[in-house]
Design a protein around this motif. Structure first.
Motif, PDB file in Angstrom:
ATOM      1  N   LYS A   1       5.884   5.152  28.469  1.00  0.00           N
ATOM      2  CA  LYS A   1       5.081   5.636  29.603  1.00  0.00           C
ATOM      3  C   LYS A   1       3.691   6.074  29.140  1.00  0.00           C
ATOM      4  CE  LYS A   1       8.939   7.060  32.453  1.00  0.00           C
ATOM      5  NZ  LYS A   1       9.689   8.149  33.037  1.00  0.00           N
ATOM      6  N   ILE A   2       3.639   6.764  28.017  1.00  0.00           N
ATOM      7  CA  ILE A   2       2.342   7.208  27.502  1.00  0.00           C
ATOM      8  C   ILE A   2       1.479   5.995  27.149  1.00  0.00           C
ATOM      9  CG2 ILE A   2       1.150   8.532  25.685  1.00  0.00           C
ATOM     10  CD1 ILE A   2       2.853  10.214  27.758  1.00  0.00           C
ATOM     11  N   GLN A   3       2.094   4.982  26.558  1.00  0.00           N
ATOM     12  CA  GLN A   3       1.363   3.756  26.212  1.00  0.00           C
ATOM     13  C   GLN A   3       0.786   3.085  27.453  1.00  0.00           C
ATOM     14  OE1 GLN A   3       3.883   1.068  23.924  1.00  0.00           O
ATOM     15  NE2 GLN A   3       4.866   2.848  23.003  1.00  0.00           N
ATOM     16  N   THR A   4       1.615   2.886  28.474  1.00  0.00           N
ATOM     17  CA  THR A   4       1.146   2.163  29.667  1.00  0.00           C
ATOM     18  C   THR A   4       0.157   3.006  30.477  1.00  0.00           C
ATOM     19  OG1 THR A   4       3.091   2.818  30.954  1.00  0.00           O
ATOM     20  CG2 THR A   4       3.183   0.686  29.846  1.00  0.00           C
ATOM     21  N   ARG A   5       0.372   4.300  30.544  1.00  0.00           N
ATOM     22  CA  ARG A   5      -0.573   5.154  31.275  1.00  0.00           C
ATOM     23  C   ARG A   5      -1.926   5.205  30.586  1.00  0.00           C
ATOM     24  NH1 ARG A   5       3.884   9.867  32.424  1.00  0.00           N
ATOM     25  NH2 ARG A   5       4.987   8.720  34.073  1.00  0.00           N
ATOM     26  N   THR A   6      -1.919   5.315  29.282  1.00  0.00           N
ATOM     27  CA  THR A   6      -3.187   5.331  28.552  1.00  0.00           C
ATOM     28  C   THR A   6      -3.899   4.004  28.739  1.00  0.00           C
ATOM     29  OG1 THR A   6      -2.239   6.861  26.929  1.00  0.00           O
ATOM     30  CG2 THR A   6      -4.272   5.726  26.311  1.00  0.00           C
ATOM     31  N   ALA A   7      -3.163   2.915  28.624  1.00  0.00           N
ATOM     32  CA  ALA A   7      -3.753   1.580  28.796  1.00  0.00           C
ATOM     33  C   ALA A   7      -4.311   1.395  30.209  1.00  0.00           C
ATOM     34  CB  ALA A   7      -2.721   0.502  28.489  1.00  0.00           C
ATOM     35  N   ALA A   8      -3.671   1.992  31.199  1.00  0.00           N
ATOM     36  CA  ALA A   8      -4.122   1.848  32.592  1.00  0.00           C
ATOM     37  C   ALA A   8      -5.511   2.448  32.814  1.00  0.00           C
ATOM     38  CB  ALA A   8      -3.109   2.489  33.546  1.00  0.00           C
TER      39      ALA A   8
ATOM     40  N   LEU B   1      -8.569  -4.965  26.724  1.00  0.00           N
ATOM     41  CA  LEU B   1      -8.621  -3.556  26.305  1.00  0.00           C
ATOM     42  C   LEU B   1      -7.288  -2.865  26.525  1.00  0.00           C
ATOM     43  CD1 LEU B   1     -12.129  -2.217  27.411  1.00  0.00           C
ATOM     44  CD2 LEU B   1     -11.210  -2.368  25.100  1.00  0.00           C
ATOM     45  N   ARG B   2      -6.646  -3.137  27.651  1.00  0.00           N
ATOM     46  CA  ARG B   2      -5.335  -2.519  27.921  1.00  0.00           C
ATOM     47  C   ARG B   2      -4.324  -2.908  26.847  1.00  0.00           C
ATOM     48  NH1 ARG B   2      -6.979  -3.565  33.258  1.00  0.00           N
ATOM     49  NH2 ARG B   2      -5.790  -5.487  33.374  1.00  0.00           N
ATOM     50  N   GLU B   3      -4.330  -4.172  26.455  1.00  0.00           N
ATOM     51  CA  GLU B   3      -3.400  -4.619  25.413  1.00  0.00           C
ATOM     52  C   GLU B   3      -3.726  -3.950  24.074  1.00  0.00           C
ATOM     53  OE1 GLU B   3      -1.797  -8.698  23.260  1.00  0.00           O
ATOM     54  OE2 GLU B   3      -3.298  -8.860  24.843  1.00  0.00           O
ATOM     55  N   LEU B   4      -5.011  -3.895  23.730  1.00  0.00           N
ATOM     56  CA  LEU B   4      -5.439  -3.240  22.496  1.00  0.00           C
ATOM     57  C   LEU B   4      -4.993  -1.779  22.479  1.00  0.00           C
ATOM     58  CD1 LEU B   4      -8.693  -3.601  20.605  1.00  0.00           C
ATOM     59  CD2 LEU B   4      -8.119  -1.325  21.425  1.00  0.00           C
ATOM     60  N   VAL B   5      -5.223  -1.076  23.587  1.00  0.00           N
ATOM     61  CA  VAL B   5      -4.870   0.342  23.681  1.00  0.00           C
ATOM     62  C   VAL B   5      -3.356   0.517  23.597  1.00  0.00           C
ATOM     63  CG1 VAL B   5      -4.845   2.332  25.257  1.00  0.00           C
ATOM     64  CG2 VAL B   5      -6.962   1.035  24.889  1.00  0.00           C
ATOM     65  N   GLN B   6      -2.621  -0.285  24.341  1.00  0.00           N
ATOM     66  CA  GLN B   6      -1.171  -0.158  24.338  1.00  0.00           C
ATOM     67  C   GLN B   6      -0.610  -0.391  22.934  1.00  0.00           C
ATOM     68  OE1 GLN B   6       0.568  -1.964  27.732  1.00  0.00           O
ATOM     69  NE2 GLN B   6       2.581  -1.121  27.308  1.00  0.00           N
ATOM     70  N   ASN B   7      -1.105  -1.400  22.234  1.00  0.00           N
ATOM     71  CA  ASN B   7      -0.640  -1.681  20.871  1.00  0.00           C
ATOM     72  C   ASN B   7      -0.999  -0.552  19.909  1.00  0.00           C
ATOM     73  OD1 ASN B   7       0.505  -4.124  21.623  1.00  0.00           O
ATOM     74  ND2 ASN B   7      -1.296  -5.315  21.060  1.00  0.00           N
ATOM     75  N   ALA B   8      -2.202  -0.020  20.024  1.00  0.00           N
ATOM     76  CA  ALA B   8      -2.636   1.062  19.129  1.00  0.00           C
ATOM     77  C   ALA B   8      -1.808   2.330  19.366  1.00  0.00           C
ATOM     78  CB  ALA B   8      -4.121   1.359  19.332  1.00  0.00           C
ATOM     79  N   VAL B   9      -1.525   2.640  20.625  1.00  0.00           N
ATOM     80  CA  VAL B   9      -0.730   3.832  20.930  1.00  0.00           C
ATOM     81  C   VAL B   9       0.713   3.629  20.466  1.00  0.00           C
ATOM     82  CG1 VAL B   9       0.130   5.336  22.776  1.00  0.00           C
ATOM     83  CG2 VAL B   9      -2.257   4.567  22.798  1.00  0.00           C
ATOM     84  N   GLN B  10       1.231   2.431  20.642  1.00  0.00           N
ATOM     85  CA  GLN B  10       2.596   2.139  20.179  1.00  0.00           C
ATOM     86  C   GLN B  10       2.675   2.299  18.661  1.00  0.00           C
ATOM     87  OE1 GLN B  10       3.795  -0.822  18.343  1.00  0.00           O
ATOM     88  NE2 GLN B  10       5.831   0.059  18.376  1.00  0.00           N
ATOM     89  N   LYS B  11       1.682   1.795  17.944  1.00  0.00           N
ATOM     90  CA  LYS B  11       1.643   1.920  16.483  1.00  0.00           C
ATOM     91  C   LYS B  11       1.557   3.395  16.076  1.00  0.00           C
ATOM     92  CE  LYS B  11      -0.682  -1.803  14.829  1.00  0.00           C
ATOM     93  NZ  LYS B  11      -1.808  -2.530  14.256  1.00  0.00           N
ATOM     94  N   ALA B  12       0.734   4.151  16.799  1.00  0.00           N
ATOM     95  CA  ALA B  12       0.585   5.579  16.497  1.00  0.00           C
ATOM     96  C   ALA B  12       1.900   6.317  16.728  1.00  0.00           C
ATOM     97  CB  ALA B  12      -0.523   6.190  17.356  1.00  0.00           C
ATOM     98  N   TYR B  13       2.605   5.984  17.793  1.00  0.00           N
ATOM     99  CA  TYR B  13       3.910   6.596  18.062  1.00  0.00           C
ATOM    100  C   TYR B  13       4.895   6.276  16.946  1.00  0.00           C
ATOM    101  CZ  TYR B  13       4.200   9.069  22.460  1.00  0.00           C
ATOM    102  OH  TYR B  13       4.106  10.018  23.435  1.00  0.00           O
ATOM    103  N   SER B  14       4.878   5.041  16.494  1.00  0.00           N
ATOM    104  CA  SER B  14       5.781   4.633  15.423  1.00  0.00           C
ATOM    105  C   SER B  14       5.488   5.423  14.152  1.00  0.00           C
ATOM    106  CB  SER B  14       5.632   3.130  15.179  1.00  0.00           C
ATOM    107  OG  SER B  14       6.432   2.729  14.108  1.00  0.00           O
ATOM    108  N   THR B  15       4.226   5.532  13.801  1.00  0.00           N
ATOM    109  CA  THR B  15       3.822   6.286  12.610  1.00  0.00           C
ATOM    110  C   THR B  15       4.188   7.754  12.764  1.00  0.00           C
ATOM    111  OG1 THR B  15       2.025   4.738  12.188  1.00  0.00           O
ATOM    112  CG2 THR B  15       1.846   6.910  11.149  1.00  0.00           C
TER     113      THR B  15
END
Length: 190
Positions: A79-86, A93-107
């Motif tokens: 949810k945080i990934q998709t909301r931030t991307a929105a 840009l939405r895809e870039l943001v979603q991927n970066a947030v997903q990577k940050a969550y994983s880390t």
């Protein structure tokens, strides 16, 4: 921007629950963003021992703003990934943001749970942190632009924007209007 921050922070003394909660969220996000900035010694430089803490601070800042009081704990990172991307106007840009947030969550998750982090080239780690810092800064700015005009929780509007073109326009138009008057200096514009 000061007026927008003041509008949100005025809610701290409000008798209504949502404005108080919004003010606390902004305060928490700002505190973690400030902590992250204090650990960053130049635009592309962080002390290696601080890098994992930076991921933690950036993810907490995003969660503070993008989580909803109505959210269940399961699936919150998605949810945080998709909301931030929105908050960003183009599919790229939405895809870039979603991927970066997903990577940050994983880390962040690996760090918090004590797992060993995969050794990463320092330049790659610094590039990821810089990208995440820019995304979080933009997310805070965009949240501020949208929140004072919103009398309800912003999260449902961001959720709807992921699936509905007219809902997406309701997010994009106020952002576009703001950025036309005050263009961004860090490369991520409306």
């Amino acid at each position: 921007m000061t007026a927008k921050i003041d509008a949100v922070m005025d809610g701290a003394t409000s008798g209504r629950k949502l404005p108080r909660k919004r003010a606390r969220r902004l305060e928490r996000a700002a505190r973690h963003l400030q902590q992250a900035y204090q650990r960053t010694h130049s635009d592309n430089g962080v002390w290696e021992q601080e890098a994992d803490e930076l991921h933690l601070d950036y993810v907490i800042a995003l969660e503070a703003l993008m989580a909803s009081p109505n959210d269940k704990h399961e699936g919150i990172s998605k949810k945080i990934q998709t909301r931030t991307a929105a908050l960003f106007p183009t599919p790229r840009l939405r895809e870039l943001v979603q991927n970066a947030v997903q990577k940050a969550y994983s880390t962040r998750s690996k760090y918090v749970h004590g797992d060993l982090l995969i050794e990463q080239e320092e330049s790659e780690k610094l590039a990821e942190l810089r990208e995440l810092r820019l995304i979080v800064r933009q997310a805070v700015l965009r949240w501020l632009i949208l929140t004072p005009i919103d009398t309800e929780d912003l999260a449902p509007r961001l959720d709807a924007a992921a699936d509905c073109a007219s809902c997406k326009r309701a997010i994009d138009e106020p952002l576009r209007a703001f950025f036309q008057d005050a263009p961004s200096r860090d490369g991520i514009q409306a």
